[in-house]
Enzyme design. Structure first.
Site, PDB file in Angstrom:
ATOM      1  N   CYS A  27       0.866  -1.294   0.076  1.00 59.03           N
ATOM      2  CA  CYS A  27       0.122  -0.082   0.018  1.00 59.03           C
ATOM      3  C   CYS A  27       0.786   1.206   0.005  1.00 59.03           C
ATOM      4  O   CYS A  27       2.081   1.285  -0.101  1.00 59.03           O
ATOM      5  CB  CYS A  27      -1.036   0.062   1.118  1.00 59.03           C
ATOM      6  SG  CYS A  27      -0.213   0.103   2.751  1.00 59.03           S
ATOM      7  N   CYS A  30       3.446   1.573   2.703  1.00 53.31           N
ATOM      8  CA  CYS A  30       4.548   0.742   2.590  1.00 53.31           C
ATOM      9  C   CYS A  30       5.650   1.546   1.904  1.00 53.31           C
ATOM     10  O   CYS A  30       6.912   1.856   1.939  1.00 53.31           O
ATOM     11  CB  CYS A  30       4.279  -0.727   1.832  1.00 53.31           C
ATOM     12  SG  CYS A  30       3.015  -1.464   2.589  1.00 53.31           S
ATOM     13  N   ASP A 491      -2.197  22.464 -34.734  1.00 51.69           N
ATOM     14  CA  ASP A 491      -1.290  22.897 -35.546  1.00 51.69           C
ATOM     15  C   ASP A 491      -1.945  22.599 -37.046  1.00 51.69           C
ATOM     16  O   ASP A 491      -2.332  21.697 -37.208  1.00 51.69           O
ATOM     17  CB  ASP A 491       0.156  22.401 -35.412  1.00 51.69           C
ATOM     18  CG  ASP A 491       1.323  23.192 -36.230  1.00 51.69           C
ATOM     19  OD1 ASP A 491       0.943  24.335 -36.634  1.00 51.69           O
ATOM     20  OD2 ASP A 491       2.183  22.451 -36.708  1.00 51.69           O
ATOM     21  N   ASP A 696       3.490  18.247 -34.469  1.00 54.31           N
ATOM     22  CA  ASP A 696       4.027  17.092 -34.749  1.00 54.31           C
ATOM     23  C   ASP A 696       5.244  16.910 -33.936  1.00 54.31           C
ATOM     24  O   ASP A 696       6.082  16.104 -33.793  1.00 54.31           O
ATOM     25  CB  ASP A 696       4.704  17.284 -36.340  1.00 54.31           C
ATOM     26  CG  ASP A 696       5.427  18.458 -36.414  1.00 54.31           C
ATOM     27  OD1 ASP A 696       5.736  19.191 -35.511  1.00 54.31           O
ATOM     28  OD2 ASP A 696       5.321  18.651 -37.844  1.00 54.31           O
ATOM     29  N   ASP A 700       7.105  22.679 -33.256  1.00 52.56           N
ATOM     30  CA  ASP A 700       6.353  23.125 -32.341  1.00 52.56           C
ATOM     31  C   ASP A 700       6.641  22.705 -30.825  1.00 52.56           C
ATOM     32  O   ASP A 700       5.793  22.748 -29.936  1.00 52.56           O
ATOM     33  CB  ASP A 700       4.881  23.237 -32.647  1.00 52.56           C
ATOM     34  CG  ASP A 700       4.483  21.607 -33.173  1.00 52.56           C
ATOM     35  OD1 ASP A 700       5.334  20.793 -32.827  1.00 52.56           O
ATOM     36  OD2 ASP A 700       3.517  21.434 -33.835  1.00 52.56           O
TER      37      ASP A 700
END
Lengths: 809, 34
Positions: A27, A30, A491, A696, A700
């Site tokens: 958990c 831990c 874009d 892409d 950019d």
């Protein structure tokens, strides 16, 4: 680290990084404990522990500490740690993790089943014991057994048990009690050892976690029962029945282990997407090697860069590469999410792990091992799956102080029960018994497991699901942020459009004295030296028509303007209107003559390029970047999702508006220079919008980084776009909608999980403490509390697993 | 409320104080890292 640098008097040492596999964490508590311990080791600069991947990433100073010491530090906390195996690819690490998880699951299951069976038998054996105690102590102790659940079971089972196994009731009570004691010790030491070992290790470090609660709860019940067994006189002399709770201890251990077993299985399932990715990697490759060009099968690890690999119909492609000969359609769905096979021919890239369909081909191996596309995806996914979502902080803050608070509540419960029972006439003994059961129930029901699992399991399942759809989400932060997005900035070039312009129209100015081929030859010869996308379109146009180009002399270019040079002694100028006006006196009138044509072209989304030969305007070439076939539908989907779609373009407003009209985008910002994109994204953010920028990832990148969520639209091979939070494996915009929808669903799941984890404790703790008792007589037995606890973790994990059924609309 | 009740109350308060001292105060700043 700071305490080590000064002594040696040297400059700062370069830090080393290591990933240590850690086992046994269940958990958030831990996880934070191992992390704290590692950070305290002298020489450690930073440590980050990942609960679900079961590892710790540590940056340390190699002069001050060693990996062995770090491993020892983890082991000292009661968890398992191993020396990392170096130089493994992400795929091998994933395989190793799978094996560890499998072993852990099998062992948990065995322990849960065996202790469950022993616990059930113990429960039956305790029946005569309780009856015996109840009768021997007389009616004054009608409250015994104090555990209401046991009392209910006893009342319903005793008559039939008496009929079926009357001999049970003939066994002396002392004998039965000692048998139960022995069985309890076996269950605690063999099956429950990890709880006690970890609780003790935590205790030494002033930490408390769910193991502490289970250990203290069952430990208290055990010690109480032990005293009642070996020294019953201590109890009877004070008028208290020497009740034992052995069966409760065993069943609590069994139920908690059952919960962990389900959790372990669910955890394995959350990473199933990752596992199936890792399994895509074939083990062998058929390569052509040696002077005699023999075909041999070699393990994939032995394939070297440049080897020629053979792929036959129906085979999986072993490594990344570039086709040398042959053609085929390749099913890349497992990597890109694209369902239709993609046609591939010489010169085109293939991705290792994808499936060849009908054809056969040979290809040259390019990227291998840890650099391969598949290994990179797996690595990225592993990082993403273990990353923390901001929502996690809430759960972390609570679980940090949760356990001491719960122990305090349990003690308070005991005190209040004792005092009220005692004050209302119960004997001190009866009051103790009842107070004791309530205190133990509070501790057992309040385990914070569900809270620790709520967010990470959702992140794991969602990132895995994303990968299946060809949407790589790089972590919990990105996932949560993408769910809040209200504005999508696209874009234009390469995102909405193909990003590969083509020549659409060529017109010759009347009286220029050139023909089509001459004009194109001259322009292409100059443009050959340029790297602009428009130049590429013109050169390809020439090449496709077999028009020969020559070397240009005195070549110069101006960014965003045009190019000039000399071809066969003719001065060639190619560019936009202002470029021509700047370099050619008196061309204005000639341009005015064709302006009508140029504007018509621009309005239909094409870019007009003026060409002048020897100082006179000779022609007009129109270049356009066609819209991707999928863009329109994808943008429509984004708008239906209530998102505001904005298109950014560096083009002239005419061109940009025409593309936007075709693509169905209402808001257009045209004439934006590359660095203007960042400003535009920031302007939208200043308006209070949460912006996703889609590009892409090449020119950019700054805008992707500025946006709240940067989405890089891919070609299937460039996975690791640094600036992006989300990488799309396919080139179409549908992935943007998928990513946002998936993120919205996941954020909702995380909220649901946190709600259930908290509400469970908010309701469970008071009920266990007995607030319903005065009015309704309802008291939660410790056994029911442990069942509820196991159930809560399982329900949270199951809710996360529902994300696996996510379907993009 | 007799002496035994008061002993149990005092013991309970002491135990709660000790748990919080041991796990929260002595653990000190560590919990801020969680």
């Amino acid at each position: 680290m700071s305490d080590t640098n000064g002594a040696a008097g040297t400059a700062t040492h370069p830090l080393e990084h290591v990933v240590i596999p850690v086992t046994g964490m269940t958990c958030a508590a831990c996880q934070s404990r191992v992390q704290r311990t590692l950070r305290r080791v002298p020489g450690v600069a930073d440590a980050s522990v990942n609960l679900l991947l079961g590892n710790a990433a540590v940056s340390f100073d190699p002069d001050t500490t060693t990996v062995e010491r770090l491993v020892d530090a983890v082991r000292d906390t009661g968890y398992g740690a191993e020396l990392p195996v170096t130089a493994r690819s992400a795929i091998e690490e994933q395989e190793a993790l799978d094996l560890t998880q499998e072993t852990e699951f099998v062992e948990l299951r065995r322990k849960a089943i065996v202790s469950g069976v022993i616990g059930a038998v113990a429960m039956i054996l305790s029946m005569p014991l309780m009856t015996a105690v109840g009768t021997s102590m007389g009616s004054a102790h009608a409250a015994a057994p104090a555990d209401p659940f046991m009392r209910w079971v006893m009342e319903s089972v005793t008559p039939s048990l008496r009929a079926v196994a009357p001999w049970l009731y003939a066994i002396p009570a002392a004998g039965l009690t000692y048998a139960l004691l022995a069985a309890t010790i076996v269950v605690m030491v063999w099956a429950g050892r990890s709880f006690y070992a970890r609780a003790w290790a935590a205790f030494r470090h002033h930490a408390a976690d769910m193991n502490t609660l289970i250990a203290v709860g069952t430990g208290a019940a055990f010690v109480y029962s032990l005293i009642a067994t070996v020294a019953p006189g201590l109890f009877t002399s004070r008028g208290v029945a020497p009740d034992v709770y052995y069966e409760a201890v065993m069943i609590i251990v069994a139920l908690v282990l059952t919960g962990h077993t389900f959790e372990a299985r669910a955890k394995r399932r959350t990473s199933s997407a990752l596992r199936s990715l890792a399994k895509l990697q074939p083990k062998t490759a058929r390569i052509v090697r040696g002077n005699d060009a023999r075909e041999i099968d070699v393990p994939v690890d032995d394939v070297r860069r440049g080897d020629v690999v053979l792929v036959r119909p129906g085979e999986r492609i072993p490594v990344d590469g570039e086709i040398v000969s042959g053609r085929s359609a390749v099913d890349e769905s497992m990597v890109t999410g694209e369902s239709l096979p993609v046609e591939k021919g010489p010169g085109e890239r293939v991705i290792g792990g994808t499936l060849n369909t009908a054809g056969a081909f040979r290809y040259r191996a390019t990227t291998l091992g840890a650099d391969s596309v598949l290994a990179q995806i797996v690595k990225l996914m592993r990082e993403a799956q273990g990353s923390r979502a901001p929502m996690q902080q809430l759960a972390d803050r609570v679980s940090g102080v949760f356990v001491p608070v719960v122990i305090s509540l349990a003690i308070a419960t005991f005190v209040v029960w004792f005092v009220t029972a005692h004050a209302t006439g119960a004997s001190a003994g009866a009051a103790t018994v009842r107070a004791f059961a309530a205190g133990v129930a509070v501790m057992i029901i309040a385990c914070p497991c569900a809270m620790g699992l709520a967010v990470p399991t959702a992140v794991m399942v969602a990132t895995g699901k994303g990968a299946e759809l060809g949407v790589l989400i790089k972590g919990g932060q990105a996932l949560q942020r993408a769910g809040d997005v209200d504005t999508v900035v696209l874009d234009k070039t390469g995102t909405i459009t193909e990003g590969r312009p083509i020549v659409t129209d060529v017109s010759i100015v009347p009286g220029a004295g050139v023909d089509h081929d001459t004009l194109i030859a001259a322009v292409a010869s100059v443009e050959r030296s340029s790297e602009h996308a428009l130049a590429d379109a013109i050169v390809r146009y020439a090449t496709d028509r077999g028009i020969a180009t020559r070397a240009a002399e005195r070549f110069t270019s101006a960014a965003g303007g045009g190019v000039r040079g000399e071809v066969d002694g003719r001065a060639v100028i190619v560019g936009n209107e202002s470029f021509l006006l700047a370099h050619l006196a008196g061309v204005g009138a000639e341009i005015d003559a064709v302006r009508g044509d140029a504007e018509r072209l621009a309005e239909s989304g094409k870019t007009p390029v003026y060409v002048s030969l020897d100082g006179r305007l000779a022609g007009l070439i129109a270049v356009a970047d066609p819209i991707k076939a999928t863009s329109r539908a994808a943008i429509e989907r984004l708008r239906r999702m209530g998102l505001d779609v904005v298109m950014l373009s560096g083009d002239h407003p005419h061109t940009a508006n025409a593309v936007a009209r075709d693509a169905g985008v209402a808001h257009v910002v045209a004439g934006v220079l590359p660095d203007g994109k960042v400003a535009e994204v920031r302007r939208l953010q200043d308006d209070g919008r949460v912006v996703a920028m889609v590009g892409d990832g090449v020119n950019d990148a700054p805008a992707l980084a500025q946006a709240d969520v940067g989405i890089a639209i891919g070609t299937g091979t460039d996975v690791a776009v640094e600036a992006a939070d989300v990488a799309l494996m396919r080139g179409d915009l549908a992935g943007v909608a998928d990513a946002i929808r998936l993120s919205r669903r996941t954020t909702r799941t995380m909220k649901e999980n946190l709600f259930w984890a908290f509400i469970y404790n908010v309701i469970g703790i008071p009920v266990a403490a007995g607030v319903l008792y005065p009015a309704f007589g309802i008291l939660l037995s410790p056994i029911l509390a442990s069942a509820a606890m196991a159930f809560s973790s399982v329900s949270v994990v199951s809710n996360s697993l529902r994300l696996r059924r996510f379907r993009p609309a | 409320m007799d002496t035994l009740d008061w002993v149990v109350i005092a013991g309970g308060v002491a135990a709660i104080a000790w748990v919080n001292w041991y796990f929260l105060l002595r653990a000190g700043d560590d919990h801020h890292h969680v």
